[in-house]
Design a protein around this motif. Structure first.
Motif, PDB file in Angstrom:
ATOM      1  N   ASP A 191       1.010  -1.105  -0.014  1.00 23.13           N
ATOM      2  CA  ASP A 191       0.087  -0.200   0.252  1.00 23.13           C
ATOM      3  C   ASP A 191       0.749   1.074  -0.340  1.00 23.13           C
ATOM      4  OD1 ASP A 191      -1.586   1.936   0.374  1.00 23.13           O
ATOM      5  OD2 ASP A 191      -2.973   0.965   2.080  1.00 23.13           O
ATOM      6  N   ALA A 192       0.651   1.517  -1.328  1.00 19.61           N
ATOM      7  CA  ALA A 192       1.793   2.666  -1.663  1.00 19.61           C
ATOM      8  C   ALA A 192       1.640   4.473  -0.356  1.00 19.61           C
ATOM      9  CB  ALA A 192       2.051   3.741  -2.981  1.00 19.61           C
ATOM     10  N   HIS A 193       0.105   4.166  -0.196  1.00 23.71           N
ATOM     11  CA  HIS A 193       0.086   5.911   0.583  1.00 23.71           C
ATOM     12  C   HIS A 193      -0.101   5.503   1.940  1.00 23.71           C
ATOM     13  CE1 HIS A 193      -1.814   6.786  -3.450  1.00 23.71           C
ATOM     14  NE2 HIS A 193      -0.846   8.249  -3.571  1.00 23.71           N
ATOM     15  N   ALA A 194       0.189   4.550   2.484  1.00 22.71           N
ATOM     16  CA  ALA A 194      -0.107   4.284   3.682  1.00 22.71           C
ATOM     17  C   ALA A 194       1.654   3.587   3.880  1.00 22.71           C
ATOM     18  CB  ALA A 194      -0.425   2.599   4.078  1.00 22.71           C
ATOM     19  N   ALA A 195       2.474   3.970   3.017  1.00 22.83           N
ATOM     20  CA  ALA A 195       3.988   3.412   3.524  1.00 22.83           C
ATOM     21  C   ALA A 195       4.628   4.809   3.542  1.00 22.83           C
ATOM     22  CB  ALA A 195       4.868   2.560   2.313  1.00 22.83           C
ATOM     23  N   PHE A 196       4.123   5.937   2.354  1.00 17.53           N
ATOM     24  CA  PHE A 196       4.671   7.389   2.444  1.00 17.53           C
ATOM     25  C   PHE A 196       4.742   7.989   3.518  1.00 17.53           C
ATOM     26  CE2 PHE A 196       3.335   7.334  -2.163  1.00 17.53           C
ATOM     27  CZ  PHE A 196       4.709   7.311  -3.199  1.00 17.53           C
ATOM     28  N   LYS A 197       3.739   7.533   4.430  1.00 12.33           N
ATOM     29  CA  LYS A 197       3.809   8.307   5.572  1.00 12.33           C
ATOM     30  C   LYS A 197       4.451   7.435   6.828  1.00 12.33           C
ATOM     31  CE  LYS A 197      -1.217   9.704   4.774  1.00 12.33           C
ATOM     32  NZ  LYS A 197      -2.522   8.613   4.801  1.00 12.33           N
ATOM     33  N   THR A 198       4.410   6.654   6.557  1.00 14.65           N
ATOM     34  CA  THR A 198       6.413   6.489   7.177  1.00 14.65           C
ATOM     35  C   THR A 198       7.860   6.360   7.147  1.00 14.65           C
ATOM     36  OG1 THR A 198       6.055   3.791   6.124  1.00 14.65           O
ATOM     37  CG2 THR A 198       4.403   4.232   7.736  1.00 14.65           C
ATOM     38  N   PRO A 199       8.478   5.719   8.101  1.00 23.41           N
ATOM     39  CA  PRO A 199      10.135   6.135   7.510  1.00 23.41           C
ATOM     40  C   PRO A 199      10.021   4.885   6.767  1.00 23.41           C
ATOM     41  CG  PRO A 199       9.498   5.803  10.096  1.00 23.41           C
ATOM     42  CD  PRO A 199       8.559   5.209   9.640  1.00 23.41           C
ATOM     43  N   GLU A 200       9.915   3.862   6.616  1.00 26.74           N
ATOM     44  CA  GLU A 200       9.887   3.391   5.485  1.00 26.74           C
ATOM     45  C   GLU A 200       9.765   4.319   4.508  1.00 26.74           C
ATOM     46  OE1 GLU A 200       7.693   1.501   8.383  1.00 26.74           O
ATOM     47  OE2 GLU A 200      10.124   1.252   9.076  1.00 26.74           O
ATOM     48  N   GLY A 201       8.305   4.796   4.144  1.00 24.06           N
ATOM     49  CA  GLY A 201       8.726   5.378   2.779  1.00 24.06           C
ATOM     50  C   GLY A 201       9.586   5.989   2.452  1.00 24.06           C
ATOM     51  N   ARG A 202      10.658   6.413   2.694  1.00 21.78           N
ATOM     52  CA  ARG A 202      11.698   6.876   2.189  1.00 21.78           C
ATOM     53  C   ARG A 202      12.095   5.876   0.494  1.00 21.78           C
ATOM     54  NH1 ARG A 202      14.877  10.746   4.225  1.00 21.78           N
ATOM     55  NH2 ARG A 202      16.833  10.357   2.611  1.00 21.78           N
ATOM     56  N   THR A 203      12.023   3.840   1.741  1.00 26.92           N
ATOM     57  CA  THR A 203      12.990   3.386   0.808  1.00 26.92           C
ATOM     58  C   THR A 203      11.981   3.215  -0.167  1.00 26.92           C
ATOM     59  OG1 THR A 203      13.210   1.898   2.536  1.00 26.92           O
ATOM     60  CG2 THR A 203      12.842   1.264   0.638  1.00 26.92           C
ATOM     61  N   LEU A 204      10.668   3.404  -0.263  1.00 27.91           N
ATOM     62  CA  LEU A 204       9.936   3.554  -1.384  1.00 27.91           C
ATOM     63  C   LEU A 204       9.386   4.592  -2.715  1.00 27.91           C
ATOM     64  CD1 LEU A 204       7.091   1.867  -2.197  1.00 27.91           C
ATOM     65  CD2 LEU A 204       5.671   3.473  -1.347  1.00 27.91           C
ATOM     66  N   ARG A 205      10.226   5.699  -1.992  1.00 28.14           N
ATOM     67  CA  ARG A 205      10.303   7.270  -2.693  1.00 28.14           C
ATOM     68  C   ARG A 205      11.739   6.685  -3.674  1.00 28.14           C
ATOM     69  NH1 ARG A 205       7.476  11.181  -1.555  1.00 28.14           N
ATOM     70  NH2 ARG A 205       5.740  11.328   0.295  1.00 28.14           N
ATOM     71  N   ARG A 206      12.834   6.712  -3.414  1.00 30.49           N
ATOM     72  CA  ARG A 206      14.161   5.564  -3.706  1.00 30.49           C
ATOM     73  C   ARG A 206      13.333   5.008  -5.224  1.00 30.49           C
ATOM     74  NH1 ARG A 206      19.185   3.111  -1.119  1.00 30.49           N
ATOM     75  NH2 ARG A 206      19.445   2.666  -3.038  1.00 30.49           N
ATOM     76  N   ARG A 207      12.044   3.771  -5.277  1.00 30.24           N
ATOM     77  CA  ARG A 207      11.941   3.775  -6.310  1.00 30.24           C
ATOM     78  C   ARG A 207      10.746   3.920  -6.528  1.00 30.24           C
ATOM     79  NH1 ARG A 207       9.558  -1.965  -3.555  1.00 30.24           N
ATOM     80  NH2 ARG A 207      10.011  -2.817  -5.539  1.00 30.24           N
ATOM     81  N   ILE A 208      10.540   4.954  -6.802  1.00 27.76           N
ATOM     82  CA  ILE A 208       9.222   5.703  -7.623  1.00 27.76           C
ATOM     83  C   ILE A 208       9.964   6.892  -7.559  1.00 27.76           C
ATOM     84  CG2 ILE A 208       7.467   6.502  -7.673  1.00 27.76           C
ATOM     85  CD1 ILE A 208       5.974   4.712  -6.177  1.00 27.76           C
ATOM     86  N   GLN A 209       9.692   7.665  -8.763  1.00 31.88           N
ATOM     87  CA  GLN A 209      10.404   9.083  -9.135  1.00 31.88           C
ATOM     88  C   GLN A 209       9.771   9.720  -9.942  1.00 31.88           C
ATOM     89  OE1 GLN A 209      13.226  10.793  -7.392  1.00 31.88           O
ATOM     90  NE2 GLN A 209      12.923   9.469  -6.367  1.00 31.88           N
ATOM     91  N   MET A 210       9.560  10.878 -10.096  1.00 33.51           N
ATOM     92  CA  MET A 210       9.089  11.908 -11.302  1.00 33.51           C
ATOM     93  C   MET A 210       9.474  12.828 -12.124  1.00 33.51           C
ATOM     94  SD  MET A 210       5.671  13.655 -10.040  1.00 33.51           S
ATOM     95  CE  MET A 210       4.773  14.712 -11.335  1.00 33.51           C
ATOM     96  N   ILE A 211       9.341  13.071 -13.589  1.00 31.24           N
ATOM     97  CA  ILE A 211       9.841  13.651 -14.482  1.00 31.24           C
ATOM     98  C   ILE A 211       9.277  14.377 -14.175  1.00 31.24           C
ATOM     99  CG2 ILE A 211      11.273  14.191 -16.445  1.00 31.24           C
ATOM    100  CD1 ILE A 211      11.424  10.893 -16.374  1.00 31.24           C
ATOM    101  N   PHE A 212       8.938  16.174 -14.352  1.00 34.59           N
ATOM    102  CA  PHE A 212       8.023  17.461 -14.414  1.00 34.59           C
ATOM    103  C   PHE A 212       8.288  17.707 -15.718  1.00 34.59           C
ATOM    104  CE2 PHE A 212       9.442  16.717  -9.833  1.00 34.59           C
ATOM    105  CZ  PHE A 212       7.841  16.583  -9.180  1.00 34.59           C
TER     106      PHE A 212
END
Length: 336
Positions: free
Chosen positions: A89-110
């Motif tokens: 669950d990405a949105h639940a994970a984004f709010k936790t300390p483990e969310g940093r790991t998830l943010r490494r795996r998901i990136q954005m080009i503006f």
């Protein structure tokens, strides 16, 4: 990507919705006796993206494409629904300390390379920031070498590291943005109209780089665009959005060869084609309705040549019809 991962969705979005409160300040509302105003920017969107594939979202300005992009990377929290990323669950994970790991795996080009790069930083710092922020590399020769490799992967030179963004053209700046997004070795890239601010010849170069990187690194893309020619070049699947909802989702070739939804047909009809010279084309009719006061039933019905009483009263669900997912009563009833 191994055989077990092939064909398995990396990203699953279910009933994703985002509502913004765009009301006037409380005191103004009290004096003028006006109710609160809510804008349903994204209204129950669902789709899947397989590993190593590209889903493109297309539609007119204001249909909610960029809001979907920001929801996917956690810049917005959803009002309803959610997103599973690699069965998490990405949105639940984004709010936790483990969310940093998830943010490494998901990136954005503006969208705008002029606005998304800090004009006061040199390229080495811009691309190096995610590496330092995520603790992948700290200062020193290793960081310099990695930034140089990332620049080379997008067709630039390590000699560009001490330069500032204003010393580059638009296409080169967007390549720097791509290099920055790739720094954390992500699996999933959300690309929000990454070529719309660029000249056509430069667009092709940037798109080819993105295709090459996808092939080499097995990247999965969500590609937001209003340019159907670009979408035809990059996408495996296409989702057509209208006023915050998906009206058609199909494989690229099926969508371009045999569009089902009247809105998709209108968008494709608006593209000039050499082989159809002299054929009368149907321009996109009417204006996009006010999203603060959308039409009842199917929101496309005021612009649709096939609309009837049911279309005005009942909102069509996105369902599998004729081999594609489409939200249209006329298609369901065989009227078109």
């Amino acid at each position: 990507m191994n055989a077990a991962q092939a064909g398995v969705p990396l990203v699953e979005v279910r009933d994703l919705a985002k509502t913004f409160d765009v009301s006037a300040p409380w005191l103004n509302r009290m004096i003028e006796r006006k109710p609160r105003q809510l804008l349903n920017a994204v209204d129950g969107v669902s789709f899947e993206i397989e590993r190593g594939k590209t889903l493109a979202l297309v539609g007119e300005s204001g249909c909610g494409k960029s809001t979907v992009a920001r929801l996917m990377v956690g810049l917005y929290g959803p009002t309803r629904g959610g997103m599973q990323f690699d069965n998490q669950d990405a949105h639940a994970a984004f709010k936790t300390p483990e969310g940093r790991t998830l943010r490494r795996r998901i990136q954005m080009i503006f969208q705008d390379p002029y606005a998304s790069l800090n004009p006061r930083w040199i390229v080495e710092d811009i691309i190096g920031e995610p590496l330092r922020e995520h603790g992948i590399l700290s200062e020193g020769p290793a960081l310099k070498q990695r930034v140089g490799e990332l620049l080379q992967s997008v067709g630039l030179s390590p000699l560009d590291m001490p330069k500032y963004p204003h010393q580059f053209s638009g296409g080169q700046r967007q390549r720097i943005s791509i290099a920055r997004a790739l720094a954390t070795q992500p699996e999933f890239l959300v690309c929000d109209e990454p070529t719309s601010a660029l000249d056509v010849s430069v667009q092709a170069q940037v798109l080819n780089i993105m295709k090459d990187l996808q092939r080499e690194q097995g990247l999965t893309y969500l590609f937001i665009s209003h340019n159907l020619a670009v979408v035809r070049h990059v996408a495996d699947q296409v989702g057509v959005m209208y006023l915050g909802r998906l009206v058609e989702v199909a494989d690229k070739n099926m969508l371009f060869d045999n569009p089902q939804h009247p809105y998709t047909r209108m968008l494709l009809d608006a593209i000039p084609q050499m082989k159809h010279t002299g054929r009368s084309r149907t321009p996109v009719q009417g204006e996009v309705p006010n999203p603060l006061n959308p039409p009842t039933g199917c929101t496309f019905h005021p612009r649709c040549p096939h609309a009837n009483a049911r279309c005005k009263a009942e909102r069509p669900p996105l369902q599998m019809l004729r081999g594609v997912k489409v939200a249209c009563h006329a298609v369901e009833e065989g009227r078109i």
